[in-house]
Design a protein around this motif. Structure first.
Motif, short mmCIF file in Angstrom:
data_model
loop_
_atom_site.label_atom_id
_atom_site.label_comp_id
_atom_site.label_asym_id
_atom_site.label_seq_id
_atom_site.Cartn_x
_atom_site.Cartn_y
_atom_site.Cartn_z
N THR A 1 -19.11 3.77 3.64
CA THR A 1 -17.80 3.85 3.00
C THR A 1 -16.80 3.06 3.83
OG1 THR A 1 -17.14 5.83 4.22
CG2 THR A 1 -18.35 6.17 2.16
N ILE A 2 -15.65 2.77 3.25
CA ILE A 2 -14.63 2.05 4.00
C ILE A 2 -13.25 2.53 3.60
CG2 ILE A 2 -14.24 0.09 2.42
CD1 ILE A 2 -14.53 -1.66 5.07
N THR A 3 -12.35 2.58 4.57
CA THR A 3 -10.97 2.95 4.30
C THR A 3 -10.13 1.68 4.25
OG1 THR A 3 -10.44 3.13 6.67
CG2 THR A 3 -11.29 5.11 5.58
N PRO A 4 -8.91 1.76 3.75
CA PRO A 4 -8.07 0.56 3.68
C PRO A 4 -7.82 -0.10 5.03
CG PRO A 4 -7.18 2.25 2.25
CD PRO A 4 -8.28 2.89 3.04
N ASP A 5 -7.92 0.67 6.12
CA ASP A 5 -7.71 0.06 7.44
C ASP A 5 -9.02 -0.42 8.06
OD1 ASP A 5 -8.86 2.47 8.06
OD2 ASP A 5 -7.24 3.17 9.36
N GLY A 6 -10.12 -0.35 7.29
CA GLY A 6 -11.38 -0.93 7.75
C GLY A 6 -12.33 -0.01 8.46
N ALA A 7 -12.03 1.27 8.57
CA ALA A 7 -12.95 2.21 9.21
C ALA A 7 -14.15 2.47 8.32
CB ALA A 7 -12.23 3.52 9.53
N ILE B 1 7.00 10.95 6.28
CA ILE B 1 6.79 12.31 6.78
C ILE B 1 7.39 12.36 8.18
CG2 ILE B 1 4.46 11.65 7.53
CD1 ILE B 1 3.70 14.64 7.20
N ASN B 2 8.40 13.23 8.33
CA ASN B 2 9.16 13.31 9.59
C ASN B 2 9.71 11.95 10.01
OD1 ASN B 2 8.82 16.06 9.80
ND2 ASN B 2 7.13 15.94 11.27
N GLY B 3 10.13 11.18 9.01
CA GLY B 3 10.76 9.89 9.28
C GLY B 3 9.79 8.74 9.47
N LYS B 4 8.47 8.99 9.48
CA LYS B 4 7.48 7.93 9.63
C LYS B 4 6.94 7.51 8.28
CE LYS B 4 6.04 9.36 14.27
NZ LYS B 4 4.92 9.78 15.13
N ALA B 5 6.82 6.20 8.08
CA ALA B 5 6.33 5.68 6.80
C ALA B 5 4.94 6.24 6.51
CB ALA B 5 6.29 4.15 6.84
N ALA B 6 4.81 6.88 5.35
CA ALA B 6 3.55 7.54 4.99
C ALA B 6 2.74 6.65 4.04
CB ALA B 6 3.84 8.89 4.34
N THR B 7 2.25 5.54 4.57
CA THR B 7 1.49 4.60 3.74
C THR B 7 -0.02 4.75 3.92
OG1 THR B 7 1.66 2.91 5.47
CG2 THR B 7 3.35 2.91 3.72
N LEU C 1 -3.32 7.68 5.06
CA LEU C 1 -3.70 9.08 5.27
C LEU C 1 -3.68 9.44 6.75
CD1 LEU C 1 -4.71 11.69 3.95
CD2 LEU C 1 -7.04 10.81 4.15
N GLY C 2 -4.07 8.49 7.60
CA GLY C 2 -4.10 8.74 9.03
C GLY C 2 -2.75 9.11 9.60
N VAL C 3 -1.68 8.49 9.07
CA VAL C 3 -0.32 8.79 9.53
C VAL C 3 0.03 10.24 9.23
CG1 VAL C 3 2.13 8.24 9.24
CG2 VAL C 3 0.42 6.40 9.26
N ILE C 4 -0.30 10.67 8.03
CA ILE C 4 0.01 12.04 7.60
C ILE C 4 -0.77 13.04 8.45
CG2 ILE C 4 -0.07 13.66 5.67
CD1 ILE C 4 0.11 11.14 3.83
N GLN D 1 0.84 -1.20 0.00
CA GLN D 1 0.00 0.00 0.00
C GLN D 1 0.87 1.24 0.00
OE1 GLN D 1 -3.39 0.20 2.78
NE2 GLN D 1 -2.58 2.16 3.49
N LYS D 2 0.59 2.17 -0.90
CA LYS D 2 1.33 3.42 -0.99
C LYS D 2 0.37 4.59 -1.14
CE LYS D 2 5.41 1.37 -3.24
NZ LYS D 2 6.29 1.40 -4.45
N MET D 3 0.89 5.79 -0.83
CA MET D 3 0.13 7.02 -1.03
C MET D 3 0.78 7.79 -2.18
SD MET D 3 -2.32 7.12 1.22
CE MET D 3 -2.81 8.82 1.08
N GLN D 4 -0.02 8.08 -3.20
CA GLN D 4 0.50 8.80 -4.36
C GLN D 4 -0.15 10.17 -4.45
OE1 GLN D 4 -0.55 7.43 -8.42
NE2 GLN D 4 1.64 7.46 -8.87
N ILE D 5 0.62 11.15 -4.88
CA ILE D 5 0.10 12.51 -5.04
C ILE D 5 -0.66 12.58 -6.37
CG2 ILE D 5 0.70 14.94 -5.31
CD1 ILE D 5 3.11 14.43 -3.50
N ALA D 6 -1.96 12.84 -6.28
CA ALA D 6 -2.81 12.89 -7.48
C ALA D 6 -2.79 14.27 -8.12
CB ALA D 6 -4.24 12.49 -7.13
N ALA D 7 -2.61 15.31 -7.30
CA ALA D 7 -2.58 16.68 -7.84
C ALA D 7 -1.99 17.62 -6.80
CB ALA D 7 -3.98 17.14 -8.22
N VAL D 8 -1.37 18.69 -7.29
CA VAL D 8 -0.81 19.73 -6.42
C VAL D 8 -1.41 21.07 -6.87
CG1 VAL D 8 1.27 20.81 -5.49
CG2 VAL D 8 1.36 18.43 -6.28
N PRO D 9 -2.44 21.55 -6.17
CA PRO D 9 -3.08 22.80 -6.58
C PRO D 9 -2.11 23.98 -6.57
CG PRO D 9 -4.44 21.61 -5.00
CD PRO D 9 -3.11 20.93 -5.02
#
Length: 382
Positions: free
Chosen positions: A303-309, A199-205, A207-210, A173-181
Motif C-alpha cells: 500500500t502507499i500513502t500520499p507522502d510515499g510511505a 488542528i490547533n493551528g496546524k494545517a491538517a492536510t 492524516l499524520g499531522v492530525i 491535497q485536503k482531508m475531508q470528513i467522510a462520516a461522523v459516527p
C-alpha cells in the motif's frame, strides 16, 4: 448272497438319494446367505464411500489464498494502457513493473471443501486461514467486492499523489470528513463533507499531522477548523481513547486531491489497496525521461500513502510465487511484511525490503544500471 446283498440295497440306495437331495438343497441355502451378507457389505461400503465423498465435498470455514496473475503497470491490458496520462508529457518505458495479485477462495467468494483446504495446506505456494481472520462475519460477496473496489480507487489516488511528491510536482491535497459516527467525540460538532483546515493551528492536510497533534495533546481538547461549503467553522473537540491507547477525533477521513494533470489507471477485476506502490513507480516511469527499469523484470506489492510511505499487505508469499512464475527476478516487499517473507522466497527471486517510494525507486534504478544489488536491504529472521 453277495449278489443279494448287492441287490438288497434297493431300500438302502433309496435312503441314500434322499439324503443326497437334502444335502444338495442345503448347499444353495448357505450360498444365498453368503450372497446376502456380501450384498449387505457391498451396499454398506458404497454408502460409506458416498458419505465419505459427501463429507469431502462439504464446505469448511476456511479461506485459501493462491498466487494470482501479475499485471505490468508499464504495459497494456485488453489493448488499453494500464497507466495513461493526459496533460503532461509521457515517455515510453521498457521492462516490467508488475503488480501482483492473489486469488481468494472461501468466505463470500464461494465455499472451500475439505479436499481443497487440505490440498492448499500441502502446497508451498498457497495458504489456508480461518475465515474469520480474512472476512468480517456476515459480509456478502457484493459488500466485499465494493469494499475492494473503493480500496483500489483510494490506492490509485494515493499513488498519483506519492509519485508527484517524489518528482517534486506540486498539487493540492485536503482531508475531508467522510462520516461522523453517532456518539463519537466529533458528533454534533463537525459534519460529513466538511474539509479539515487546521488542528490547533496546524494545517491538517495529512492524516499524520492530525495523529501527531492528538498524541501530543494526550487527550486534551483540540481546536479544529473546517471549511463547510465555503464558510469557516471552529469546533473544540475532546478526543476519545481507543483500546490500543490512541486518541482519535472519531471521524472517518478521506483524502481529496487536485492534480495538475490527469492520470487514469485501467485494470478490471482487480481490487484492494496493495498495488499502490507499483502504480506509483509506473507513474514515475511514465512521466519521466529514460527507462526506470533498464528493461529488467521487477515486481512488488505494498500500500502507499500520499507522502510515499509503503504499508503491509496480505498474501505476500503467494504474490512472490506469482511474481516469479510471471518472470520477475527482483521483488519489492514492504518492510512491515518481512516476517512473512523470510522462508517463503521462491528460487530465482531477489526480495528487497522497502519502507517508502524513494527506497523502491532507488532499488529499481540500481537494478536497471546493472550494478550489484546484493547490498540492497533484505528481510532477515533477526
Amino acid at each position: 448272497m453277495t449278489i443279494t446283498q448287492g441287490e438288497q440295497p434297493p431300500s438302502g440306495p433309496a435312503a441314500g438319494p434322499s439324503r443326497g437331495r437334502r444335502s444338495l438343497l442345503a448347499g444353495p441355502r448357505s450360498d444365498r446367505r453368503r450372497d446376502n451378507r456380501s450384498s449387505a457389505m457391498l451396499v454398506s461400503g458404497l454408502l460409506a464411500l458416498a458419505l465419505g465423498f459427501t463429507a469431502l465435498s462439504l464446505p469448511v470455514p476456511y479461506v485459501v489464498e493462491s498466487p494470482g496473475p501479475t499485471f505490468n503497470t508499464l504495459g497494456t491490458e485488453n489493448g488499453t494502457p494500464v497507466i495513461s496520462v493526459t496533460g503532461h508529457e509521457t515517455f515510453p518505458a521498457k521492462g516490467n513493473l508488475d503488480l501482483t495479485t492473489v486469488y481468494v477462495d472461501g468466505g463470500p467468494n464461494g465455499p472451500v471443501t475439505v479436499v481443497e483446504a487440505f490440498s492448499a495446506w500441502l502446497s508451498g505456494a498457497k495458504a489456508v486461514y480461518p475465515e474469520e481472520l480474512i472476512f468480517p462475519t456476515g459480509v456478502t460477496k457484493e459488500q466485499s467486492q465494493q469494499e475492494s473496489a473503493v480500496a483500489m480507487t483510494s490506492s490509485q489516488e494515493n499513488a498519483v499523489a506519492s509519485a508527484l511528491r517524489e518528482l517534486g510536482i506540486p498539487f493540492e491535497q485536503k482531508m475531508q470528513i467522510a462520516a461522523v459516527p453517532e456518539g463519537s467525540a466529533s458528533a454534533g460538532k463537525v459534519l460529513e463533507n466538511d474539509v479539515l483546515v487546521s488542528i490547533n493551528g496546524k494545517a491538517a492536510t495529512a492524516l499524520g499531522v492530525i495523529q501527531s497533534e492528538l498524541a501530543a495533546g494526550n487527550g486534551a481538547p483540540v481546536e479544529v477548523v473546517v471549511d463547510r461549503d465555503g464558510s469557516s467553522v471552529t469546533a473544540n473537540i475532546t478526543p476519545s481513547k481507543t483500546a490500543a491507547g490512541r486518541f482519535i477525533l472519531g471521524v472517518m477521513l478521506q483524502y481529496k486531491f487536485k492534480f495538475p494533470f490527469d492520470v487514469k489507471i485501467s485494470l478490471d477485476k482487480v481490487g484492494g489497496p496493495s498495488a499502490g506502490m507499483m502504480f506509483a513507480l509506473g507513474i514515475v516511469d511514465t512521466v519521466t525521461p529514460g527507462d526506470l527499469t533498464g528493461g529488467k523484470h521487477v515486481a512488488g506489492t505494498g500500500t502507499i500513502t500520499p507522502d510515499g510511505a509503503i504499508g503491509p499487505i496480505g498474501g505476500i508469499s503467494q504474490k512472490m510465487h506469482g511474481a516469479r512464475s510471471g518472470g520477475a527476478t527482483l521483488f519489492l516487499a514492504p518492510a512491515a511484511n518481512c516476517e512473512d517473507v523470510v522462508g517463503h522466497i521462491p528460487d530465482g527471486l531477489q526480495v528487497v525490503r522497502v519502507e517508502n517510494l524513494a527506497e523502491a525507486r532507488k532499488a529499481v534504478e540500481l537494478a536497471a544500471s546493472g550494478a550489484d544489488t546484493s547490498a540492497l536491504p533484505v528481510c532477515s529472521s533477526n
